[in-house]
Design an enzyme around this catalytic site. Structure first.
Site, PDB file in Angstrom:
ATOM      1  N   ASP A   1       7.854  12.943  -0.332  1.00 25.64           N
ATOM      2  CA  ASP A   1       8.292  14.281  -0.714  1.00 25.64           C
ATOM      3  C   ASP A   1       8.323  15.119   0.565  1.00 25.64           C
ATOM      4  O   ASP A   1       8.130  14.599   1.689  1.00 25.64           O
ATOM      5  CB  ASP A   1       7.400  14.869  -1.820  1.00 25.64           C
TER       6      ASP A   1
ATOM      7  N   CYS B   1       3.077  11.289   0.211  1.00 21.56           N
ATOM      8  CA  CYS B   1       3.152  12.697  -0.193  1.00 21.56           C
ATOM      9  C   CYS B   1       1.978  13.393   0.489  1.00 21.56           C
ATOM     10  O   CYS B   1       1.393  12.822   1.432  1.00 21.56           O
ATOM     11  CB  CYS B   1       3.148  12.863  -1.713  1.00 21.56           C
TER      12      CYS B   1
ATOM     13  N   THR C   1      -1.147  14.079  -0.472  1.00 23.57           N
ATOM     14  CA  THR C   1      -2.405  13.322  -0.586  1.00 23.57           C
ATOM     15  C   THR C   1      -2.183  11.829  -0.800  1.00 23.57           C
ATOM     16  O   THR C   1      -3.120  11.041  -0.672  1.00 23.57           O
ATOM     17  CB  THR C   1      -3.203  13.816  -1.803  1.00 23.57           C
TER      18      THR C   1
ATOM     19  N   HIS D   1      -6.229  -9.242  -2.895  1.00 22.13           N
ATOM     20  CA  HIS D   1      -6.820  -9.384  -4.227  1.00 22.13           C
ATOM     21  C   HIS D   1      -5.944  -8.818  -5.341  1.00 22.13           C
ATOM     22  O   HIS D   1      -5.978  -9.328  -6.462  1.00 22.13           O
ATOM     23  CB  HIS D   1      -8.177  -8.663  -4.288  1.00 22.13           C
TER      24      HIS D   1
ATOM     25  N   HIS E   1      -7.758 -14.306  -8.464  1.00 19.62           N
ATOM     26  CA  HIS E   1      -7.133 -12.976  -8.453  1.00 19.62           C
ATOM     27  C   HIS E   1      -5.856 -12.969  -9.293  1.00 19.62           C
ATOM     28  O   HIS E   1      -5.519 -11.955  -9.908  1.00 19.62           O
ATOM     29  CB  HIS E   1      -6.828 -12.546  -7.018  1.00 19.62           C
TER      30      HIS E   1
END
Ligand code: RB5
Length: 366
Positions: free
Chosen positions: A8, A67, A69, A100, A135
């Site tokens: 963004d 973005c 955060t 994993h 996994h």
């Protein structure tokens, strides 16, 4: 490797830096999915969905979403079935999210970390590989959950596990699990469950427009396109599902595969195989009520492929995570349809809780 990248406005400059970094180091081919400017605000979900869909559909191998955060991008991208976004602000988490969790999208926050660390995280994430094994059983459960919520949502570039949670199917499965259910009832219910499962497993069959003359007028309607279905029971338990499916799709051709387990190598060995001559043109459903270790299912799929089969799905009634992982590993192009995904296999290879030996219960041979 094709890398879809998006940001963004808040992470527009970091995106520029990372694009340049990928180009300079020859890490892959970059496809920029927006935004194109930081002078007007943009909504991160719009970009996250674009990148998520590209990765889930396989038009991009990996995605990078940035973005302020990294949080909004990861929440939004993870709404797309088949997109597995890892929000990472350190190198170790990024590596482990590949090893994993098989993450296929990396999200980072431009207001949280600087470009040098973002580059290191990206390098480590791109270089790390999924370890599979235990996994894969766990990631298989995530895929199964996605398919339970919306069986047809996920683009099927790689095989899906679709679990039928319809109440009628679940009710009937609860009865066949019961050890006191008599052979006759067991047999009838297996046919009924197989018949009900056909609806979902045939959902993606291609249709063509046809002209139809109704008593009132001519109209356009839809019919199945071209050659249609082949069902291939794996002897002997798969036979128990055939009639239920033929009731719904009476024109399906029926092939048969017989496999036994070599007592020394424990590998499945073919003793019978007769398939329709035009198998390469048909949508093929291999039937085996129990997907346990996946050894014979995988061998049956290989056999059908050797004989020319291309569009193959596996239909079981009860599956174990071990079998699901094995089939997806050996045949990543094959969808698995099942009415239940059980807990695990016991030391003898029986599905737990399961229903015992489906062949014995169908034919009363115990
Ligand atoms: C935009 O101000 C900011 O909310 C966005 O970039 C992101 O951090 C959301 O998770």
């Amino acid at each position: 490797m094709k890398i879809a990248i998006g940001s963004d406005h808040a992470a527009f400059s970091l995106k520029k830096i990372l694009k340049e970094h990928i180009r300079e180091k020859g890490l892959g081919e970059v496809v920029d999915m927006g935004t194109d400017t930081d002078s007007t605000p943009s909504d991160y979900p719009d970009i996250a969905f674009r990148v998520g869909e590209a990765v889930a559909a396989g038009t991009a191998d990996r995605g990078v979403l940035l973005c302020g955060t990294g949080v909004g991008m990861s929440i939004a991208a993870n709404k797309i079935p088949g997109a597995y976004a890892a929000h990472c602000h350190d190198v170790e988490t990024a590596k482990l999210s590949r090893r994993h969790n098989n993450s296929n999208i990396l999200t980072m926050g431009a207001r949280i970390i600087g470009a040098p660390l973002a580059e290191k995280i990206l390098d480590a994430w791109l270089a790390a590989s999924f370890e599979g094994g235990r996994h894969a059983i766990r990631t298989g459960k995530i895929e199964a959950c996605e398919n339970k919520i919306c069986p047809a949502c996920r683009p099927s570039k790689h095989g899906r596990t679709v679990i039928f949670d319809h109440p009628l199917v679940q009710h009937k499965v609860s009865i066949i699990r019961d050890k006191n259910t008599p052979v006759k009832t067991f047999r009838e219910l297996v046919q009924e469950i197989a018949g009900l499962m056909v609806y979902e497993s045939t959902r993606n069959l291609p249709l063509v427009k046809v002209k139809v003359e109704t008593p009132l007028t001519e109209t356009e309607a839809y019919a199945l396109e071209g050659k249609k279905l082949a069902i291939v029971p794996v002897l002997r338990a798969g036979l128990g599902m055939v009639d239920g499916i033929l009731q719904i799709v009476p024109n399906a051709k029926v092939g048969h595969i017989g496999l036994y387990r070599d007592p020394e190598t424990l590998n499945p060995v073919e003793y019978y195989c007769k398939l329709p001559g035009d198998i390469s043109e048909r949508d093929i459903f291999i039937l085996d009520p129990m997907l346990a270790t996946g050894g014979s299912a995988s061998a049956a799929i290989s056999l059908v492929k050797e004989k020319g089969g291309k569009k193959i799905s596996l239909v079981s009634i009860i599956a174990a995570p071990e079998g699901v992982a094995r089939v997806h590993e050996d045949h990543p192009d094959v969808d698995i349809f099942t009415a239940a995904l059980d807990s695990h296999l016991d030391k003898n290879g029986y599905i737990v809780p399961g229903l015992g030996d489906a062949g014995d219960r169908l034919f009363g041979t115990k």
